[in-house]
Design a protein around this motif. Structure first.
Motif, PDB file in Angstrom:
ATOM      1  N   ASN A  47       0.908  -1.586  -0.021  1.00 19.53           N
ATOM      2  CA  ASN A  47       0.340  -0.137  -0.430  1.00 19.53           C
ATOM      3  C   ASN A  47       1.311   1.643   0.180  1.00 19.53           C
ATOM      4  OD1 ASN A  47       0.913   0.453   2.773  1.00 19.53           O
ATOM      5  ND2 ASN A  47      -1.224  -0.481   3.664  1.00 19.53           N
ATOM      6  N   LYS A  69      -4.862   2.497   2.072  1.00 15.96           N
ATOM      7  CA  LYS A  69      -5.595   1.269   1.477  1.00 15.96           C
ATOM      8  C   LYS A  69      -5.602   0.825  -0.147  1.00 15.96           C
ATOM      9  CE  LYS A  69      -9.904   2.289   3.036  1.00 15.96           C
ATOM     10  NZ  LYS A  69     -10.488   2.236   4.628  1.00 15.96           N
ATOM     11  N   GLU A  70      -5.894   1.557  -0.306  1.00 15.16           N
ATOM     12  CA  GLU A  70      -6.333   1.626  -1.690  1.00 15.16           C
ATOM     13  C   GLU A  70      -5.083   1.347  -2.928  1.00 15.16           C
ATOM     14  OE1 GLU A  70      -8.951   5.014  -3.047  1.00 15.16           O
ATOM     15  OE2 GLU A  70     -10.183   4.221  -1.730  1.00 15.16           O
ATOM     16  N   TYR A  71      -4.246   1.403  -2.791  1.00 16.00           N
ATOM     17  CA  TYR A  71      -2.574   1.432  -2.837  1.00 16.00           C
ATOM     18  C   TYR A  71      -2.707  -0.046  -3.025  1.00 16.00           C
ATOM     19  CZ  TYR A  71      -2.475   6.421  -4.448  1.00 16.00           C
ATOM     20  OH  TYR A  71      -2.503   7.032  -5.335  1.00 16.00           O
ATOM     21  N   TYR A 229      -6.692  -6.009  -8.033  1.00 17.18           N
ATOM     22  CA  TYR A 229      -6.067  -6.196  -6.639  1.00 17.18           C
ATOM     23  C   TYR A 229      -4.729  -6.182  -6.690  1.00 17.18           C
ATOM     24  CZ  TYR A 229     -10.689  -5.946  -5.608  1.00 17.18           C
ATOM     25  OH  TYR A 229     -11.609  -5.169  -5.348  1.00 17.18           O
ATOM     26  N   ASN A 340      -7.030   2.294 -11.393  1.00 17.74           N
ATOM     27  CA  ASN A 340      -8.425   1.941 -10.902  1.00 17.74           C
ATOM     28  C   ASN A 340      -8.863   0.946 -11.519  1.00 17.74           C
ATOM     29  OD1 ASN A 340     -11.416   3.323  -9.943  1.00 17.74           O
ATOM     30  ND2 ASN A 340     -10.027   2.542  -8.539  1.00 17.74           N
ATOM     31  N   ASN A 343      -7.769  -1.539  -9.987  1.00 12.61           N
ATOM     32  CA  ASN A 343      -7.659  -1.576  -8.402  1.00 12.61           C
ATOM     33  C   ASN A 343      -6.837  -2.010  -8.020  1.00 12.61           C
ATOM     34  OD1 ASN A 343     -10.777  -2.022  -8.896  1.00 12.61           O
ATOM     35  ND2 ASN A 343     -11.098  -3.888  -8.193  1.00 12.61           N
ATOM     36  N   PRO A 346      -6.564   4.635  -6.066  1.00 11.11           N
ATOM     37  CA  PRO A 346      -7.451   5.477  -6.532  1.00 11.11           C
ATOM     38  C   PRO A 346      -8.037   5.775  -7.733  1.00 11.11           C
ATOM     39  CG  PRO A 346      -5.479   5.980  -4.832  1.00 11.11           C
ATOM     40  CD  PRO A 346      -5.227   5.441  -5.316  1.00 11.11           C
ATOM     41  N   LYS A 347      -9.139   6.354  -7.516  1.00  7.80           N
ATOM     42  CA  LYS A 347     -10.082   6.709  -8.564  1.00  7.80           C
ATOM     43  C   LYS A 347      -9.231   8.007  -9.351  1.00  7.80           C
ATOM     44  CE  LYS A 347     -14.386   7.369 -10.273  1.00  7.80           C
ATOM     45  NZ  LYS A 347     -14.643   6.775 -11.417  1.00  7.80           N
TER      46      LYS A 347
END
Length: 446
Positions: A47, A69-71, A229, A340, A343, A346-347
């Motif tokens: 992350n 956490k979105e990375y 992911y 994104n 995933n 982030p967007k």
């Protein structure tokens, strides 16, 4: 720990996890250990906070980059060919049920300062702006020959024995110019140098066919797929597979010292005062540093951006290969970009890697041609790591050591190492005759 195993695998890198899963499916008793408390080894996913800590120590990422956490930033990012060997391995092992794949938007090649979509068929050759009118026609004839070629159909060989004639001889038959040869060899056949030109042409022709077949599998703009992911899902998928077939996993095991008998043969691994016995040891180079040699270094830049790579038709995921001749180098430069859409960010954010075999001590200068293609970047990290290959005789010491990950942004060289190790460990070829529709079922874009 004090049991006896057929194989002990050290390190949970992707290669080691694939082998652990395959050997467990074959019915071998496998113990898989790692000194780290996480899966992935050198092929782990991080992350944003973990990435910062790994490369910049205690520095903290800017809030403008979004939630950590979105990375899911892969440390060895590589796309896989939709019809390639790794996908066949995944299907044979049954790991596809643990993963979801998505097609990669674009596959490009750098030529004379610009990037172009890689043409892989006779139709694409005629449309491509990479070549002039007459060269398009020559390339079209070559692609028709490749598409029609079948091992067991002599009529499709056009009088050429591809096991004997070189790639250079086949190319000269079609009169292709140097720029065309450059993209065919490096962006289609995915060779990492030009030595292929003087080797039997069959290898290059088959590689181009795999590229074209992969392109046809999904309705995307490239032959590649990538897990949602990121690649961090792959080692864990194989770990689950191994556990289903009785494999035992132990993370956070310090030291993991390989034990040898008087004849120099590995017979077990000791950790925390306990020794697990085995017939064979499989590991990455870091566990047996005396049995490997340094063969090179990989230079890379990790970039975070707020836009897709320019001139790629706004692709959310893309590979660009910059052939060595175009840059006056000995090694190709590779660009990998994801977002994104898979995933991994982030967007509105994009993660790009620029990598190459290091030829100097200055990665910033070496990677500049690839970085220049990215446009503005929010942040950039530079990194160099050593690359190792085994020098041991596994028949003498029962140790089977993988090679370090190279600079390529595709899995073709990585999976060749896995298949080769599997044969050395088991004494048999890996059966890759599988139903590829399983990959389609696991893909969102099928």
């Amino acid at each position: 720990m004090d049991e006896e195993y057929d194989v002990i695998v050290l390190g949970t890198g992707l290669k080691e996890c694939i082998l652990s899963g395959l050997l467990s499916v074959d019915g071998l008793k496998v113990l898989h250990m790692d000194r780290n408390d996480y899966y992935g080894g050198e092929s782990t996913s991080l992350n944003l906070v973990q990435l910062w800590k790994r490369i910049r120590g205690n520095d903290k990422p800017a809030e403008s980059l979004g939630l950590s956490k979105e990375y899911n930033v892969d440390m060895t990012p590589k796309f896989m060919m939709a019809n390639g060997t790794l996908v066949r391995v995944l299907i044979r092992a049954g790991v596809t049920k643990y993963l979801n794949f998505k097609a990669v938007d674009g596959s490009f090649v750098y030529n004379s300062g610009k990037i172009y979509k890689v043409p892989a068929t006779d139709v694409e050759a005629l449309k491509s702006t990479l070549m002039g009118l007459f060269e398009k026609r020559r390339a079209r004839k070559f692609f028709i020959y490749v598409q029609d070629y079948e091992d067991d159909d002599p009529k499709s060989h056009e009088g050429l024995d591809l096991n004997k004639v070189t790639t250079r001889e086949v190319i000269s038959k079609y009169g292709l110019d140097d720029n065309t040869v450059d993209f065919i060899g490096h962006a289609l056949a995915l060779h990492i140098d030009d030595s292929y030109l003087d080797k039997p042409a069959i290898h290059t022709i088959k590689r181009i066919k795999v590229y074209a077949e992969s392109l046809a599998r999904f309705r995307g703009g490239s032959p590649y797929i990538y897990p949602l992911y990121g690649l961090g899902e792959l080692p864990q998928g194989f770990a689950r597979l191994s556990a289903v077939y009785g494999g035992t996993y132990m993370l956070n095991k310090p030291e993991c010292k390989v034990e040898f008998d008087a004849d120099g043969k590995a017979f077990g691994v000791t950790s925390e005062g306990e020794t697990a016995k085995c017939k064979k040891v499989v590991c990455d180079p870091s566990y047996l540093p005396d049995k490997v040699k340094k063969v090179g270094r990989v230079a890379r830049a990790i970039c975070i951006m707020s836009h897709p790579v320019p001139n790629t038709h706004d692709s959310h995921s893309v590979q660009i290969i910059l052939p060595q001749k175009q840059l006056g180098r000995k090694s190709d430069v590779y660009v990998f970009c994801c977002s994104n859409a898979h995933n991994v960010a982030p967007k509105g954010k994009y993660i790009a890697f620029v990598s190459s075999e290091a030829e100097t001590d200055n990665p910033e200068t070496e990677l500049k041609p690839g970085i220049d293609l990215l446009g503005p970047v929010d942040d950039i990290f530079f990194d160099i790591y050593d690359r190792y290959e085994p020098i041991n005789d596994n028949e003498q010491d029962n140790c089977f050591i993988s090679s370090s990950y190279d600079a390529t942004t595709h899995f073709e060289t990585t999976v060749q190492d896995v298949v080769s190790l599997y044969k050395k460990i088991t004494g048999k070829e890996l059966d890759l005759s599988v139903d590829l529709s399983a990959a389609s079922a696991a893909s969102e874009d099928a």
